[in-house]
Each structure stands twice: as C-alpha cells, then as structure tokens.
Design a protein around this motif. Structure first.
Motif, PDB file in Angstrom:
ATOM      1  N   GLY A 115       0.775  -1.270  -0.047  1.00 30.70           N
ATOM      2  CA  GLY A 115       0.145   0.069   0.024  1.00 30.70           C
ATOM      3  C   GLY A 115       0.743   1.450   0.010  1.00 30.70           C
ATOM      4  O   GLY A 115       0.434   2.239   0.577  1.00 30.70           O
ATOM      5  N   SER A 116       2.021   1.347  -0.609  1.00 33.82           N
ATOM      6  CA  SER A 116       2.713   2.394  -0.550  1.00 33.82           C
ATOM      7  C   SER A 116       3.325   3.072  -1.913  1.00 33.82           C
ATOM      8  O   SER A 116       4.318   3.681  -2.168  1.00 33.82           O
ATOM      9  CB  SER A 116       4.003   2.073   0.200  1.00 33.82           C
ATOM     10  OG  SER A 116       4.827   0.960  -0.357  1.00 33.82           O
ATOM     11  N   PRO A 122      11.629   5.567   1.052  1.00 28.90           N
ATOM     12  CA  PRO A 122      12.329   6.031   2.161  1.00 28.90           C
ATOM     13  C   PRO A 122      13.910   5.654   2.288  1.00 28.90           C
ATOM     14  O   PRO A 122      14.621   6.270   3.092  1.00 28.90           O
ATOM     15  CB  PRO A 122      11.560   5.262   3.426  1.00 28.90           C
ATOM     16  CG  PRO A 122      10.985   4.104   2.614  1.00 28.90           C
ATOM     17  CD  PRO A 122      10.724   4.249   1.199  1.00 28.90           C
ATOM     18  N   GLY A 123      14.365   4.966   1.277  1.00 30.28           N
ATOM     19  CA  GLY A 123      15.830   4.862   1.140  1.00 30.28           C
ATOM     20  C   GLY A 123      16.383   5.314  -0.040  1.00 30.28           C
ATOM     21  O   GLY A 123      17.348   5.038  -0.550  1.00 30.28           O
ATOM     22  N   LYS A 189      17.513   0.900   7.970  1.00 28.74           N
ATOM     23  CA  LYS A 189      16.687   1.867   8.867  1.00 28.74           C
ATOM     24  C   LYS A 189      15.931   1.268   9.975  1.00 28.74           C
ATOM     25  O   LYS A 189      15.257   0.404   9.422  1.00 28.74           O
ATOM     26  CB  LYS A 189      15.686   2.577   8.061  1.00 28.74           C
ATOM     27  CG  LYS A 189      15.107   4.066   8.548  1.00 28.74           C
ATOM     28  CD  LYS A 189      14.565   4.841   7.576  1.00 28.74           C
ATOM     29  CE  LYS A 189      14.433   6.253   8.293  1.00 28.74           C
ATOM     30  NZ  LYS A 189      13.638   7.452   7.395  1.00 28.74           N
ATOM     31  N   VAL A 190      15.990   1.833  11.283  1.00 28.81           N
ATOM     32  CA  VAL A 190      15.295   1.044  12.270  1.00 28.81           C
ATOM     33  C   VAL A 190      14.495   2.008  12.999  1.00 28.81           C
ATOM     34  O   VAL A 190      14.295   3.319  12.920  1.00 28.81           O
ATOM     35  CB  VAL A 190      16.438   0.415  13.355  1.00 28.81           C
ATOM     36  CG1 VAL A 190      17.427  -0.430  12.428  1.00 28.81           C
ATOM     37  CG2 VAL A 190      17.048   1.731  13.983  1.00 28.81           C
ATOM     38  N   VAL A 191      13.490   1.314  13.815  1.00 26.32           N
ATOM     39  CA  VAL A 191      12.610   1.938  14.692  1.00 26.32           C
ATOM     40  C   VAL A 191      13.237   1.963  15.921  1.00 26.32           C
ATOM     41  O   VAL A 191      13.321   0.672  16.376  1.00 26.32           O
ATOM     42  CB  VAL A 191      11.445   1.527  14.534  1.00 26.32           C
ATOM     43  CG1 VAL A 191      10.253   2.210  15.459  1.00 26.32           C
ATOM     44  CG2 VAL A 191      10.762   1.766  13.082  1.00 26.32           C
ATOM     45  N   VAL A 192      13.583   2.892  16.730  1.00 30.29           N
ATOM     46  CA  VAL A 192      13.857   3.077  18.053  1.00 30.29           C
ATOM     47  C   VAL A 192      12.736   3.166  18.990  1.00 30.29           C
ATOM     48  O   VAL A 192      12.179   4.300  18.934  1.00 30.29           O
ATOM     49  CB  VAL A 192      14.987   3.811  18.388  1.00 30.29           C
ATOM     50  CG1 VAL A 192      15.515   3.593  19.947  1.00 30.29           C
ATOM     51  CG2 VAL A 192      16.074   3.472  17.389  1.00 30.29           C
ATOM     52  N   PRO A 207      18.505   1.121   1.507  1.00 28.12           N
ATOM     53  CA  PRO A 207      19.128   2.195   1.163  1.00 28.12           C
ATOM     54  C   PRO A 207      20.089   2.324   0.262  1.00 28.12           C
ATOM     55  O   PRO A 207      20.063   3.007  -0.765  1.00 28.12           O
ATOM     56  CB  PRO A 207      19.655   2.804   2.538  1.00 28.12           C
ATOM     57  CG  PRO A 207      18.967   2.010   3.521  1.00 28.12           C
ATOM     58  CD  PRO A 207      18.746   0.503   2.783  1.00 28.12           C
ATOM     59  N   LEU A 208      21.105   1.400   0.122  1.00 29.13           N
ATOM     60  CA  LEU A 208      22.293   1.226  -0.704  1.00 29.13           C
ATOM     61  C   LEU A 208      21.727   0.894  -2.005  1.00 29.13           C
ATOM     62  O   LEU A 208      21.060  -0.008  -2.123  1.00 29.13           O
ATOM     63  CB  LEU A 208      23.422   0.282  -0.106  1.00 29.13           C
ATOM     64  CG  LEU A 208      24.025   0.782   1.106  1.00 29.13           C
ATOM     65  CD1 LEU A 208      24.951  -0.307   1.639  1.00 29.13           C
ATOM     66  CD2 LEU A 208      24.666   2.290   0.982  1.00 29.13           C
ATOM     67  N   ALA A 209      22.636   1.528  -3.087  1.00 28.10           N
ATOM     68  CA  ALA A 209      22.158   1.178  -4.495  1.00 28.10           C
ATOM     69  C   ALA A 209      22.537  -0.257  -4.728  1.00 28.10           C
ATOM     70  O   ALA A 209      21.853  -0.869  -5.644  1.00 28.10           O
ATOM     71  CB  ALA A 209      23.146   1.924  -5.340  1.00 28.10           C
TER      72      ALA A 209
END
Length: 306
Positions: A115-116, A122-123, A189-192, A207-209
């Motif tokens: 659903g995005s 985000p990366g 990417k993490v949720v703290v 994130p990384l290509a």
C-alpha cells in the motif's frame, strides 16, 4: 523466431518487434501469476550463434532445449558480418528485456501489497549523506577470521515512526568491517522504541544502491523463470541467502514475499550478533538464520531435497 540472413530487413524487424512484445507480455504474466511456463525449458535464455565454414549465419535466441534451427542461405563477406552484428544485438536486447520487465512487475507487486505506491522511497539516494556522516558507536566486535566489525547509528531527517509506540523514532544503522578500510557493508533503517532495548529493522527500506540492485535482480530472475513470486495456491518458494551482513536484503524479501521461506547462512557469529543487536534484524516464521558454512549448507539442502 529464427534470424535469417536472407530475410528482408523490414520483415525481419517486424518479426523481432512481435517477438519482443510476446516475450515481454509472457514475462509480465508470469510475474503476476497469470501464466506459468509448462514443459518449456529455460534454455531459451541463452542465445546460440553458429558460423558455418561457408559463412552461413544462423541465430536462435529463443528455443527449447534440443531445437536445431533450419539452415539459411549462404551469406558472405561484409553482408555476413553486418547481419551477424544485427542479429546478436537483437538477441542481447531481448535477453535484457525479459529480466528488466520482470523486475518492474515484481517491484509493483511488492509496492501494491504494502500500500505504498504513492509514497517516496524511504531509502532514496538523496538521503545518502545522512548515514555517510559521522555517527554514534553502537557496538564493536572482533571477528573469528580476523578483523573487527563496527555498528554506528546516524540521525534521520524522516524520524516519524507511524504505528509505533509513542516516543519512538527512526534512525539509520551502518555496519562496517574495519579491516576493509571502514567501508560501509550494510545500511538499515530502524525504529527505536523507548519500551525496547533492541531497534526494529524496517524491511521495506533498502538504502544502498548495490543492495537495491541485488534485490531487484533476484526478483527479476525468479519472475523470468516462472517462480511463484506471487502466492499460487500452496506452492512455496524457498530462497537461500549466503551471508547475512546487516540483514536488509533477506528482510526485504521475507517481508515483500510472505509466502516464501528465506534461509540465511552466516559463518561469523559476530555478524549474526551485530545484525540482531545493532542493525535491527530479527527472525520470523518465514525468515531464519543458521550459523554455518554456506557451501556446506547448500550441498546438504540439495541432498535432502533429492
């Protein structure tokens, strides 16, 4: 189709265009679960170019195993070379078209399932400076085979963590092997959360290509060979990842393809510890990690399947 040196250029181009459209449509249909090759060998992915002693050119870019192709009329000299280069370029173009279309189809399947489709990645590349900037040391561990690994945290401009407990935020985590000059091996990417000592990796963020490319090639290859990238009844797809790193790629695949079983084999216990304690990686019902030599695990798995 079979490329023939005696074919008129316009007729040859028309057949090739029709062939490219047919292959593209079949690849898309396979990736969407609408069609599956039945009894057809994947040997057509490899072009065969043969040059007879008299200069005859015969190119077969799509054919089942065992196809021999029909002899074409002799073609000599510059004309032979010109047609050879043209046929080979079209064959290469078709080979690239299949996995490329499969990758696009697989990516849209994943985005639709989550659903995005209307959200920014985000990366995305424009955020690269955030995790290339100096960070805060999270942990540092020695490796059994020599050297040291290091995990650092980095502030993210997009910190909101929707759906997480109040007070939670998002940040970047980087894994480096210091004996390699401190180059970044993996980024997550993490949720703290204030209610947990361990961060939680966001599987949808790659994130990384090079990890984006790796994940895309895997999905494209699976789609091209007719593997069940989308759920088809009780059919299950098993994927083996040799080497864990930070866990971004296996997490992405396991989250995007929940009907698949993803096994990750990692030789270094320190890497597993760093991924779980520092990079936010966690196992789940369709994602498990085994500490073992990857080659030995693969050989044993093949024998068990047989």
């Amino acid at each position: 189709w079979r490329g023939r040196a005696d074919m008129a250029p316009s007729e040859s181009r028309g057949r090739r265009r029709a062939s490219w459209v047919a292959v593209s449509a079949a690849s898309w249909a396979a990736s969407q679960g609408l069609a599956q090759p039945s009894g057809v060998s994947t040997a057509w992915l490899t072009p065969r170019v043969t040059f007879a002693s008299h200069g005859t050119i015969s190119v077969l870019s799509m054919g089942r195993l065992g196809d021999s192709g029909r002899a074409s009329k002799p073609c000599h000299g510059r004309r032979a070379s010109r047609f050879a280069l043209a046929e080979m370029s079209y064959a290469v173009g078709e080979l690239l078209a299949v996995p490329a279309l499969g990758a696009i189809a697989a990516w849209f399947v994943y985005r639709r399932a989550n659903g995005s489709a209307n959200q920014a990645d985000p990366g995305r590349q424009e955020l690269i400076n955030e995790y290339f900037a100096p960070g805060t040391l999270v942990l540092e561990l020695p490796l059994d085979n020599g050297g040291t690994l290091q995990v650092t945290s980095h502030a993210a401009s997009e910190r909101d963590a929707p759906g997480s407990p109040m007070g939670s935020f998002e940040e970047w985590r980087c894994l480096r092997f210091l004996q390699s000059g401190g180059l970044i091996q993996s980024v997550t990417k993490v949720v703290v959360s204030p209610h947990s000592q361990l961060a939680k990796l966001r599987g949808a963020v790659v994130p990384l290509a090079y990890t984006k490319s790796f994940a895309t090639v895997v999905l494209a290859a699976l789609s091209a060979v007719g593997a069940p990238v989308r759920r088809r009844g009780k059919e299950q797809l098993r994927i083996l990842c040799i080497g864990l790193g930070g866990g971004s790629v296996p997490s992405f695949i396991a989250e995007g393809l929940p009907h698949c079983q993803v096994d990750v084999v990692e030789l270094e216990p320190a890497v597993i510890h760093a991924a779980k304690q520092g990079m936010g990686f966690s196992e789940r019902p369709n994602l498990r990690v085994i500490q073992e030599d990857g080659a030995m695990f693969a050989l044993r798995a093949v024998k068990e399947q047989a």
